[in-house]
Design an enzyme around this catalytic site. Sequence first.
Site, PDB file in Angstrom:
ATOM      1  N   THR A 127       0.856  -1.199   0.000  1.00  0.00           N
ATOM      2  CA  THR A 127       0.000   0.000   0.000  1.00  0.00           C
ATOM      3  C   THR A 127       0.885   1.239   0.000  1.00  0.00           C
ATOM      4  O   THR A 127       1.914   1.281   0.682  1.00  0.00           O
ATOM      5  CB  THR A 127      -0.958   0.104   1.214  1.00  0.00           C
ATOM      6  OG1 THR A 127      -1.492   1.440   1.244  1.00  0.00           O
ATOM      7  CG2 THR A 127      -0.320  -0.170   2.555  1.00  0.00           C
ATOM      8  N   ASP A 129      -0.026   3.806   1.353  1.00  0.00           N
ATOM      9  CA  ASP A 129      -0.346   4.507   2.604  1.00  0.00           C
ATOM     10  C   ASP A 129       0.598   4.153   3.754  1.00  0.00           C
ATOM     11  O   ASP A 129       0.656   4.875   4.745  1.00  0.00           O
ATOM     12  CB  ASP A 129      -1.784   4.186   3.049  1.00  0.00           C
ATOM     13  CG  ASP A 129      -2.807   4.516   1.979  1.00  0.00           C
ATOM     14  OD1 ASP A 129      -2.539   5.400   1.147  1.00  0.00           O
ATOM     15  OD2 ASP A 129      -3.880   3.872   1.961  1.00  0.00           O
ATOM     16  N   GLU A 224      -5.205  13.611   3.124  1.00  0.00           N
ATOM     17  CA  GLU A 224      -6.632  13.571   2.753  1.00  0.00           C
ATOM     18  C   GLU A 224      -7.540  13.213   3.937  1.00  0.00           C
ATOM     19  O   GLU A 224      -8.708  13.583   3.969  1.00  0.00           O
ATOM     20  CB  GLU A 224      -6.858  12.563   1.623  1.00  0.00           C
ATOM     21  CG  GLU A 224      -6.468  11.132   2.000  1.00  0.00           C
ATOM     22  CD  GLU A 224      -6.737  10.109   0.912  1.00  0.00           C
ATOM     23  OE1 GLU A 224      -7.237  10.468  -0.157  1.00  0.00           O
ATOM     24  OE2 GLU A 224      -6.415   8.923   1.149  1.00  0.00           O
ATOM     25  N   ARG A 268      -3.730  28.844  -2.997  1.00  0.00           N
ATOM     26  CA  ARG A 268      -4.121  27.908  -4.065  1.00  0.00           C
ATOM     27  C   ARG A 268      -4.008  26.481  -3.536  1.00  0.00           C
ATOM     28  O   ARG A 268      -3.267  26.221  -2.582  1.00  0.00           O
ATOM     29  CB  ARG A 268      -3.187  28.049  -5.275  1.00  0.00           C
ATOM     30  CG  ARG A 268      -3.279  29.368  -5.992  1.00  0.00           C
ATOM     31  CD  ARG A 268      -4.558  29.459  -6.813  1.00  0.00           C
ATOM     32  NE  ARG A 268      -4.547  30.612  -7.689  1.00  0.00           N
ATOM     33  CZ  ARG A 268      -5.009  31.828  -7.361  1.00  0.00           C
ATOM     34  NH1 ARG A 268      -5.498  32.043  -6.149  1.00  0.00           N
ATOM     35  NH2 ARG A 268      -4.964  32.822  -8.228  1.00  0.00           N
ATOM     36  N   HIS A 274      -4.413  10.291  -7.678  1.00  0.00           N
ATOM     37  CA  HIS A 274      -3.932   8.966  -8.081  1.00  0.00           C
ATOM     38  C   HIS A 274      -2.569   8.980  -8.767  1.00  0.00           C
ATOM     39  O   HIS A 274      -1.997   7.914  -9.011  1.00  0.00           O
ATOM     40  CB  HIS A 274      -4.971   8.288  -8.970  1.00  0.00           C
ATOM     41  CG  HIS A 274      -6.209   7.915  -8.199  1.00  0.00           C
ATOM     42  ND1 HIS A 274      -7.180   8.827  -7.914  1.00  0.00           N
ATOM     43  CD2 HIS A 274      -6.586   6.746  -7.623  1.00  0.00           C
ATOM     44  CE1 HIS A 274      -8.131   8.243  -7.199  1.00  0.00           C
ATOM     45  NE2 HIS A 274      -7.798   6.985  -7.007  1.00  0.00           N
TER      46      HIS A 274
HETATM   47  O1  F6P Z   1      -5.139   2.920  -0.153  1.00  0.00           O
HETATM   48  C1  F6P Z   1      -4.564   3.561  -1.232  1.00  0.00           C
HETATM   49  C2  F6P Z   1      -5.386   4.762  -1.642  1.00  0.00           C
HETATM   50  O2  F6P Z   1      -4.730   5.391  -2.724  1.00  0.00           O
HETATM   51  C3  F6P Z   1      -5.668   5.776  -0.526  1.00  0.00           C
HETATM   52  O3  F6P Z   1      -4.561   6.588  -0.254  1.00  0.00           O
HETATM   53  C4  F6P Z   1      -6.856   6.487  -1.089  1.00  0.00           C
HETATM   54  O4  F6P Z   1      -7.655   7.060  -0.083  1.00  0.00           O
HETATM   55  C5  F6P Z   1      -7.603   5.395  -1.799  1.00  0.00           C
HETATM   56  O5  F6P Z   1      -6.665   4.367  -2.071  1.00  0.00           O
HETATM   57  C6  F6P Z   1      -8.254   5.827  -3.083  1.00  0.00           C
HETATM   58  O6  F6P Z   1      -8.993   4.767  -3.558  1.00  0.00           O
HETATM   59  P1  F6P Z   1      -9.607   4.645  -5.022  1.00  0.00           P
HETATM   60  O7  F6P Z   1      -8.518   4.151  -5.917  1.00  0.00           O
HETATM   61  O8  F6P Z   1     -10.703   3.646  -4.877  1.00  0.00           O
HETATM   62  O9  F6P Z   1     -10.080   6.005  -5.431  1.00  0.00           O
END
Ligand code: F6P
Length: 344
Positions: A127, A129, A224, A268, A274
Amino acid sequence: MKRIGVLTGGGDCPGLNAVIRSVVRTAAKNGIEVIGIKNGWKGLIDNETIELRLGSVSGILPKGGTILGTSRTNPYKNSEDAKKVVANYKKRELDALIVIGGEDTLGVANKLMKENESLNIVGVPKTIDNDLSATDFTFGFDTAVNLATEAIERLHTTAESHHRIMVVEVMGRHAGWIAVYSGLAAGADLILIPEVPMDLDEVCDVLKKRHARGKGFSIVVVAEGAKFKEGQVVVQEEKLDAFGHVRLGGIGEILAQEIEKRTKFETRVTVLGHIQRGGTPSAFDRVLATRFGVKAVELALNKKFGYMASLSGNEIRDVPIAAAVGALKTIDMRLYEIAKIFFG
Ligand code: F6P
């Protein structure tokens, strides 16, 4: 051990292909055939598989994404699906299954193994994250941090020219790992994370003081999943996914508006989104993913089922999958304290 399956589940991240390649190459050295399961757990529900030979993994080491595809399918959303997973595992005559995933995908692996003694599963932690317990790092995180660091650095020059505040929203779900690492690496003036609810007065105070001492611009990194002291996380939609997660995103915009309103400094916002998940893995992630892949095959060969490859210091070890999925690994607060020295 004659045939093993491999699947990638959950959000993709750089380094998945490096693990798949490593699994196939290590398996081949041990005379084991590898079956690729398409699209995470969905592929075992629908029995969608491909044979992975040496040629199938040639050249994929630096490629982002996953050649197997992925999904956020949860076989436990529908009890019939979990049964299909078990039935197809048997139908494909797998001796073991390597599951490459984060908390959700590995959580399913853990549950399936508890309920079915005949399933032999080993895990690989992934991940961007870095919020998975029982491993110091997951692969994908380093690449995401490098990308975010470069983006923040680029924002510095334009922020300085225009005397603006730049708010940068990074991913990371309910953990501040990406925010703290990229913010520290790129010299952010404030880093706001889910683990510490934000106080808007304090945020604006830091920025005003910085401007008062002659700094005409500031960079604010916000994760986020960060929320205001009195508020909730900001979501893109209320709908939950198959694992009960909301889609986070939007805190950057709200924060930027509040900062501009309260400080009168032009502000800003940039949402990295992604982009943090795409592209070629960093050298660190390629090496980590490769080591994890080798370890996963070793775990299968040694019949250490229910275990996952993990990084501890610079050692690749194994830990029970259950230990990884029990609780979210939030930021190490000692690191955040270091980051705070450079605020303002
Ligand atoms: O878990 C990885 C992640 O990129 C998180 O950081 C983010 O909140 C989530 O997946 C976004 O998910 P999706 O690809 O479903 O928009």
